[in-house]
Design an enzyme around this catalytic site. Sequence first.
Site, PDB file in Angstrom:
ATOM      1  N   ASP A 153      -5.494   2.805  -4.098  1.00 34.06           N
ATOM      2  CA  ASP A 153      -6.768   2.743  -3.377  1.00 34.06           C
ATOM      3  C   ASP A 153      -6.946   3.965  -2.477  1.00 34.06           C
ATOM      4  O   ASP A 153      -7.867   4.015  -1.672  1.00 34.06           O
ATOM      5  CB  ASP A 153      -6.898   1.443  -2.584  1.00 34.06           C
ATOM      6  CG  ASP A 153      -5.869   1.295  -1.477  1.00 34.06           C
ATOM      7  OD1 ASP A 153      -4.936   2.127  -1.412  1.00 34.06           O
ATOM      8  OD2 ASP A 153      -5.977   0.340  -0.687  1.00 34.06           O
ATOM      9  N   SER A 177       0.829  -1.209   0.000  1.00 35.88           N
ATOM     10  CA  SER A 177       0.000   0.000   0.000  1.00 35.88           C
ATOM     11  C   SER A 177       0.866   1.263   0.000  1.00 35.88           C
ATOM     12  O   SER A 177       1.715   1.426  -0.858  1.00 35.88           O
ATOM     13  CB  SER A 177      -0.968  -0.038   1.183  1.00 35.88           C
ATOM     14  OG  SER A 177      -1.953   0.947   1.067  1.00 35.88           O
ATOM     15  N   ASP A 228      -0.766   1.455  -4.670  1.00 36.49           N
ATOM     16  CA  ASP A 228      -1.773   0.499  -5.140  1.00 36.49           C
ATOM     17  C   ASP A 228      -3.097   1.178  -5.478  1.00 36.49           C
ATOM     18  O   ASP A 228      -4.103   0.510  -5.725  1.00 36.49           O
ATOM     19  CB  ASP A 228      -1.966  -0.636  -4.139  1.00 36.49           C
ATOM     20  CG  ASP A 228      -2.581  -0.195  -2.826  1.00 36.49           C
ATOM     21  OD1 ASP A 228      -2.275   0.936  -2.379  1.00 36.49           O
ATOM     22  OD2 ASP A 228      -3.356  -0.965  -2.226  1.00 36.49           O
ATOM     23  N   ASP A 286      -1.753   6.554  -4.097  1.00 36.50           N
ATOM     24  CA  ASP A 286      -0.659   5.808  -3.480  1.00 36.50           C
ATOM     25  C   ASP A 286      -0.289   4.651  -4.410  1.00 36.50           C
ATOM     26  O   ASP A 286      -0.903   4.494  -5.470  1.00 36.50           O
ATOM     27  CB  ASP A 286      -1.052   5.355  -2.063  1.00 36.50           C
ATOM     28  CG  ASP A 286      -2.162   4.318  -2.044  1.00 36.50           C
ATOM     29  OD1 ASP A 286      -2.889   4.204  -3.043  1.00 36.50           O
ATOM     30  OD2 ASP A 286      -2.310   3.610  -1.014  1.00 36.50           O
TER      31      ASP A 286
END
Length: 291
Positions: A219, A74, A217, A215
């Site tokens: 999300d 993440s 990833d 970010d």
Amino acid sequence: MVKVASAFARYTKCGKIVVGRDSRPTGEAIAACFESALAMAGCEVIDIGIVPTPTVQIVVEELRADGGVVISASHNPIQWNAFKLVGASGSFLNSKEIIKFFGMMDKPAAFVPWNRVGTITKFEEAAEAHIRRVMKVVDVEKIRSKRFTVALDSVNGAGSEITQMLLERLNCRVVPVYCTIDGTFPRGAEPVPENIVELAGAVKRHVCDVGFAQDPDADRLAIVDDNGRPIGEEYTVVLVAKHLLEKSVGRVVVNLSTTKSVEEVARQYGAPFTRTPVGEINVADAMRKLG
């Protein structure tokens, strides 16, 4: 890697599992090992490559898979990596499910005989599936008519290509800031104001209507306004809540760490309001339970 794969194979009863990852240098090697271990446990593995975390969740739903795994740390620094586990519903495992999964991790890895080994296949339509979902819930023609200029900083992560595809479908002129998937993060991975200075500068320099920062990833979304000012992620939630309540009044669910401003907006519209423990799955579970 093998321990997690074996446990997740057992958790999904050796079913169909979608695997995606972000752009970290370790991702490809981890995915290869992890997918091999899933196949040796008898699973049908669907590899969707470098994609945002929510894309994995959507593809699990679209393909009616038994689960999904995102290989991503993440918003943590580039040297880290991790597994995010998704259930058959397309949501992350909740606390009860995680405890059950951890119990399975304590058991030795179990593999099938040579003639029952699973398969590993590629699925190239993941981005299209996600974009289709988005296009169904926004006013496409209204957005297209505005011909927005949008600066985009995807930190060279999983959102780099799919987000540009979406914006171009919406007739936006895209000013890419960090949108090259090359295994580097040219700024701090978290899209907080101090890490998106280049995006803010690009918004002003190119006279953009808005700037979006993600970010690794993809999300998380941070917004820079048309003056080049990061408005802060808390205000993203407030703006979305206000927009939706203007169209239809319904219950609002947020977690305990979310700004009080959302609660005040809900009160203005007479909307019922609920807080949950921190964690996306807790919010999603409450939304389903409370309608």
